[in-house]
Design a protein around this motif. Structure first.
Motif, mmCIF file in Angstrom:
data_model
loop_
_atom_site.group_PDB
_atom_site.id
_atom_site.type_symbol
_atom_site.label_atom_id
_atom_site.label_comp_id
_atom_site.label_asym_id
_atom_site.label_seq_id
_atom_site.Cartn_x
_atom_site.Cartn_y
_atom_site.Cartn_z
ATOM 1 N N LYS A 39 -86.753 -33.944 -6.193
ATOM 2 C CA LYS A 39 -87.090 -34.152 -4.779
ATOM 3 C C LYS A 39 -85.943 -33.734 -3.870
ATOM 4 C CE LYS A 39 -90.607 -37.714 -4.595
ATOM 5 N NZ LYS A 39 -90.823 -39.166 -4.513
ATOM 6 N N ALA A 40 -84.708 -34.110 -4.256
ATOM 7 C CA ALA A 40 -83.563 -33.781 -3.405
ATOM 8 C C ALA A 40 -83.268 -32.283 -3.443
ATOM 9 C CB ALA A 40 -82.335 -34.589 -3.836
ATOM 10 N N ALA A 41 -83.606 -31.633 -4.566
ATOM 11 C CA ALA A 41 -83.360 -30.186 -4.703
ATOM 12 C C ALA A 41 -84.291 -29.375 -3.806
ATOM 13 C CB ALA A 41 -83.505 -29.753 -6.158
ATOM 14 N N GLN A 42 -85.261 -30.028 -3.171
ATOM 15 C CA GLN A 42 -86.094 -29.315 -2.187
ATOM 16 C C GLN A 42 -85.250 -28.733 -1.063
ATOM 17 O OE1 GLN A 42 -90.152 -31.157 -1.155
ATOM 18 N NE2 GLN A 42 -88.852 -32.878 -1.744
ATOM 19 N N LEU A 43 -84.054 -29.286 -0.852
ATOM 20 C CA LEU A 43 -83.163 -28.715 0.166
ATOM 21 C C LEU A 43 -82.935 -27.231 -0.106
ATOM 22 C CD1 LEU A 43 -80.341 -31.332 0.888
ATOM 23 C CD2 LEU A 43 -82.085 -30.492 2.469
ATOM 24 N N GLU A 44 -82.961 -26.838 -1.385
ATOM 25 C CA GLU A 44 -82.891 -25.410 -1.712
ATOM 26 C C GLU A 44 -84.265 -24.837 -2.034
ATOM 27 O OE1 GLU A 44 -79.943 -24.108 -4.534
ATOM 28 O OE2 GLU A 44 -80.726 -22.060 -4.514
ATOM 29 N N GLY A 45 -85.102 -25.638 -2.678
ATOM 30 C CA GLY A 45 -86.359 -25.136 -3.229
ATOM 31 C C GLY A 45 -87.450 -24.899 -2.204
ATOM 32 N N ALA A 83 -87.168 -17.757 -4.653
ATOM 33 C CA ALA A 83 -87.562 -16.399 -5.033
ATOM 34 C C ALA A 83 -86.371 -15.626 -5.569
ATOM 35 C CB ALA A 83 -88.199 -15.689 -3.848
ATOM 36 N N ALA A 84 -85.577 -16.287 -6.381
ATOM 37 C CA ALA A 84 -84.421 -15.661 -7.044
ATOM 38 C C ALA A 84 -83.538 -14.903 -6.053
ATOM 39 C CB ALA A 84 -84.879 -14.737 -8.171
ATOM 40 N N GLY A 85 -83.333 -15.498 -4.888
ATOM 41 C CA GLY A 85 -82.428 -14.911 -3.900
ATOM 42 C C GLY A 85 -82.989 -13.692 -3.194
ATOM 43 N N LYS A 86 -84.283 -13.364 -3.449
ATOM 44 C CA LYS A 86 -84.822 -12.125 -2.884
ATOM 45 C C LYS A 86 -85.874 -12.376 -1.814
ATOM 46 C CE LYS A 86 -83.782 -9.278 -6.880
ATOM 47 N NZ LYS A 86 -83.783 -10.006 -8.151
ATOM 48 N N ARG A 133 -96.146 -10.486 -3.427
ATOM 49 C CA ARG A 133 -94.726 -10.597 -3.705
ATOM 50 C C ARG A 133 -94.336 -12.058 -3.806
ATOM 51 N NH1 ARG A 133 -91.115 -7.088 0.220
ATOM 52 N NH2 ARG A 133 -89.249 -7.535 -0.977
ATOM 53 N N PHE A 134 -93.522 -12.411 -4.779
ATOM 54 C CA PHE A 134 -92.989 -13.767 -4.960
ATOM 55 C C PHE A 134 -94.057 -14.781 -5.378
ATOM 56 C CE2 PHE A 134 -90.696 -11.886 -1.234
ATOM 57 C CZ PHE A 134 -89.663 -11.347 -1.971
ATOM 58 N N GLY A 135 -95.287 -14.360 -5.610
ATOM 59 C CA GLY A 135 -96.333 -15.274 -6.089
ATOM 60 C C GLY A 135 -96.401 -16.532 -5.250
ATOM 61 N N ALA A 136 -96.399 -17.692 -5.937
ATOM 62 C CA ALA A 136 -96.567 -18.976 -5.247
ATOM 63 C C ALA A 136 -95.432 -19.255 -4.261
ATOM 64 C CB ALA A 136 -96.650 -20.110 -6.266
ATOM 65 N N ALA A 137 -94.237 -18.736 -4.550
ATOM 66 C CA ALA A 137 -93.100 -18.982 -3.652
ATOM 67 C C ALA A 137 -93.356 -18.391 -2.269
ATOM 68 C CB ALA A 137 -91.814 -18.401 -4.246
ATOM 69 N N GLY A 138 -94.241 -17.379 -2.207
ATOM 70 C CA GLY A 138 -94.534 -16.731 -0.931
ATOM 71 C C GLY A 138 -95.865 -17.147 -0.333
ATOM 72 N N ALA A 139 -96.462 -18.208 -0.844
ATOM 73 C CA ALA A 139 -97.759 -18.666 -0.329
ATOM 74 C C ALA A 139 -97.631 -19.247 1.076
ATOM 75 C CB ALA A 139 -98.374 -19.701 -1.269
ATOM 76 N N ALA A 140 -96.404 -19.642 1.434
ATOM 77 C CA ALA A 140 -96.114 -20.023 2.815
ATOM 78 C C ALA A 140 -94.851 -19.269 3.216
ATOM 79 C CB ALA A 140 -95.890 -21.523 2.928
ATOM 80 N N VAL A 141 -94.750 -18.942 4.507
ATOM 81 C CA VAL A 141 -93.532 -18.276 4.967
ATOM 82 C C VAL A 141 -92.918 -19.076 6.112
ATOM 83 C CG1 VAL A 141 -94.286 -15.947 4.338
ATOM 84 C CG2 VAL A 141 -94.768 -16.811 6.627
ATOM 85 N N VAL A 142 -91.607 -18.945 6.211
ATOM 86 C CA VAL A 142 -90.899 -19.475 7.370
ATOM 87 C C VAL A 142 -90.436 -18.255 8.153
ATOM 88 C CG1 VAL A 142 -88.762 -20.610 8.086
ATOM 89 C CG2 VAL A 142 -90.209 -21.663 6.326
ATOM 90 N N ILE A 143 -90.743 -18.227 9.441
ATOM 91 C CA ILE A 143 -90.289 -17.117 10.279
ATOM 92 C C ILE A 143 -89.271 -17.686 11.251
ATOM 93 C CG2 ILE A 143 -90.976 -15.310 11.901
ATOM 94 C CD1 ILE A 143 -93.727 -15.360 10.647
ATOM 95 N N GLU A 144 -88.093 -17.103 11.263
ATOM 96 C CA GLU A 144 -87.065 -17.711 12.111
ATOM 97 C C GLU A 144 -86.271 -16.719 12.928
ATOM 98 O OE1 GLU A 144 -84.967 -19.997 8.976
ATOM 99 O OE2 GLU A 144 -83.291 -18.638 9.335
ATOM 100 N N GLU A 145 -85.651 -17.284 13.927
ATOM 101 C CA GLU A 145 -84.771 -16.566 14.846
ATOM 102 C C GLU A 145 -83.652 -15.885 14.063
ATOM 103 O OE1 GLU A 145 -82.707 -19.644 16.921
ATOM 104 O OE2 GLU A 145 -81.342 -18.255 17.911
ATOM 105 N N PHE A 146 -83.319 -14.667 14.426
ATOM 106 C CA PHE A 146 -82.178 -13.971 13.839
ATOM 107 C C PHE A 146 -80.902 -14.516 14.470
ATOM 108 C CE2 PHE A 146 -79.003 -10.579 14.190
ATOM 109 C CZ PHE A 146 -78.817 -10.291 12.852
ATOM 110 N N MET A 147 -79.982 -14.980 13.619
ATOM 111 C CA MET A 147 -78.715 -15.521 14.134
ATOM 112 C C MET A 147 -77.614 -14.484 13.945
ATOM 113 S SD MET A 147 -78.625 -19.497 12.873
ATOM 114 C CE MET A 147 -78.947 -19.232 11.142
ATOM 115 N N GLU A 148 -76.828 -14.279 14.979
ATOM 116 C CA GLU A 148 -75.664 -13.405 14.850
ATOM 117 C C GLU A 148 -74.456 -14.261 14.541
ATOM 118 O OE1 GLU A 148 -75.254 -9.831 17.121
ATOM 119 O OE2 GLU A 148 -76.903 -10.549 18.379
ATOM 120 N N GLY A 149 -73.429 -13.625 14.016
ATOM 121 C CA GLY A 149 -72.203 -14.362 13.748
ATOM 122 C C GLY A 149 -71.634 -13.994 12.399
#
Ligand code: AMP
Ligand code: GLY
Length: 425
Positions: A95-101, A148-151, A174-190
């Motif tokens: 459950k806690a590993a969801q922070l990465e998963g 998705a193995a860093g990809k 692509r990415f099978g189940a890992a790609g069944a949902a996507v997060v779309i986010e702001e591009f951060m510079e820095g």
């Protein structure tokens, strides 16, 4: 104590190297390990993702403490497997590993607790995702929600690229189940840096920072990789910036996880983007970085074992770790072709001479022994690491060792730590 490390890459070699130096460790095993790890631990061929196999191995070997290196088994619940068997383990629960998963798990946690990160939305529907991209414009970042193995991250320069990425992911191609949902986010510079901290679920023990080099070729060109080199300390992540990142990002996260009933026990790897307004979270990982771990272990002067155990037992509050002020730097030697297709089995010669260069330690990331011969057995193969009082000297030492290694089938970047070198007066 009898200790088992799960994994077989450069990160696990560095962990085994540090753990084997602990007076608390009477016997060290690593599964599956590799040819370099075999110099400091007994290696046993059980796969990193084989949860029942690893638990049975630990029971058979009467292991007192397990350290899980990679993300995939943690996200799949390997720590819970050991805990259920009554074996003490370093590494977060499933459950806690969801922070990465799960990218959306982390983004939602950040939103609930006001932790600074890129603005985002989560989608499972292609039409809604497309409309969002068109409204936001480019550059924009599209991420597969799962591991998705860093990809699974596409930094899209144009709206068309972003549209193609969401169609690809949400169609399941692509990415099978890992790609069944996507997060779309702001591009951060820095500038991107990695900050590491241990946690026992309640208290946090900050480690130090490192900077990775994700692109395959010099000048940050070419495809994304698992990391082609790292160094520590990172000038941008000075004491004040570290304190701020801990206060604004890491501590609120650990508190939030505890408050939500999923205490995080293990190492929290915060990928940060730093600009003139300060640090923002790019992503969390629930394990040490690879190759960042290698430079952390080189700088660590204290015994790592009690600190790792305190993550499982509590009591991290009373800990203090000592770090060398010198710079540690690691250069990844990879098989030509990586991160795409490459051949396995080529022979690497003259490692012993390279390992004798002053301040140098060579960690194996993907090797096999064939009698006395060392064979390449992966994409990232060796981590040629060096310590020295300055970043320039650490870099010179590392490349001196690299140049002694006889392996025509390999390649490396020649500009590791270029940002730190450019900053020097
Ligand atoms: P991740 O797998 O989340 O670490 O993403 C891989 C890489 O993509 C990161 O290391 C960043 O270089 C880049 N990246 C991810 N998210 C963003 C973002 N919101 N803005 C800019 N770059 C990003
Ligand atoms: N070096 C990047 C990672 O371990 O994810």
């Amino acid at each position: 104590m009898r200790i088992l490390v799960v994994g077989g890459g450069g990160r696990e070699h560095a962990l085994c190297w540090a753990i084997s130096a602990s007076p608390l460790c009477t016997k060290l095993y690593c599964a599956p390990g590799n040819a370099g790890i075999a110099q400091v631990a007994e290696c046993i061929k059980v796969g990193t993702e084989d949860i029942p196999g690893q638990v049975a191995l630990a029971q058979r070997l009467k292991i007192d403490f397990v350290v899980i290196g990679p993300d995939a088994p943690l996200v799949a619940g390997m720590a819970d497997g050991f805990t259920a068997a009554g074996i003490k383990v370093f590494g977060p629960s499933k459950k806690a590993a969801q922070l990465e998963g799960s990218k959306s798990f982390t983004k939602e946690l950040c939103r609930r607790h006001n932790i600074p990160t890129a603005a985002y939305e989560r989608f499972t529907d292609v039409a809604l995702a497309e409309a969002y991209i068109k409204a936001e414009g480019a550059p924009i970042v599209v991420k597969a929600d799962g591991l998705a193995a860093g990809k699974g991250v596409i930094v899209a320069e144009t709206v068309d690229q972003a549209l193609e990425a969401v169609r690809d992911m949400l169609s399941g191609n692509r990415f099978g189940a890992a790609g069944a949902a996507v997060v779309i986010e702001e591009f951060m510079e820095g500038e991107e840096v990695s900050l590491f901290a241990l946690s026992d679920g309640e208290h946090v023990l900050p480690l130090v920072g490192a900077q990775d080099h994700k692109r395959a070729f010099d000048g940050d060109k070419g495809p994304n990789t698992g990391g082609m080199g790292a160094y520590s300390p990172v000038p941008l992540l000075d004491a004040a910036m570290t304190e701020r990142a801990l206060r604004e990002i890491v501590l609120p996260t650990v508190r939030a996880m505890k408050a939500e009933g999923i205490p995080f026990k293990g190492v929290l790897y915060a990928g940060l983007m730093i600009d003139k307004n300060g640090p923002r979270l790019v992503e969390y990982n629930c394990r040490f970085g690879d190759p960042e771990c290698q430079v952390l272990m080189m700088r660590l002067k204290s015994d790592i074992v009690p600190a790792l155990m305190a993550c499982a037992d509590g009591g991290l509050k009373h800990f203090d770790l000592r770090w060398s002020d010198e710079t540690a730097l690691t250069v990844i030697l990879a098989t030509k072709g990586y991160p795409d297709a490459y051949q396995k089995g080529s022979e690497i010669k003259n490692l012993a001479a390279a390992g004798k260069v002053e301040g140098v330690e060579i960690f194996h990331a993907g090797t096999n022994a064939d009698g006395a011969r060392i064979l390449a057995n992966g994409g990232r193969v060796l981590n040629v690491s060096a310590m020295a009082p300055t970043v320039e000297e650490a870099r010179n030492r590392a490349y001196r060792a690299v140049d002694l290694i006889d392996w025509p089938e390999g390649f490396c970047r020649r500009d590791i730590a270029w940002r730190a070198v450019a900053r020097r007066p």
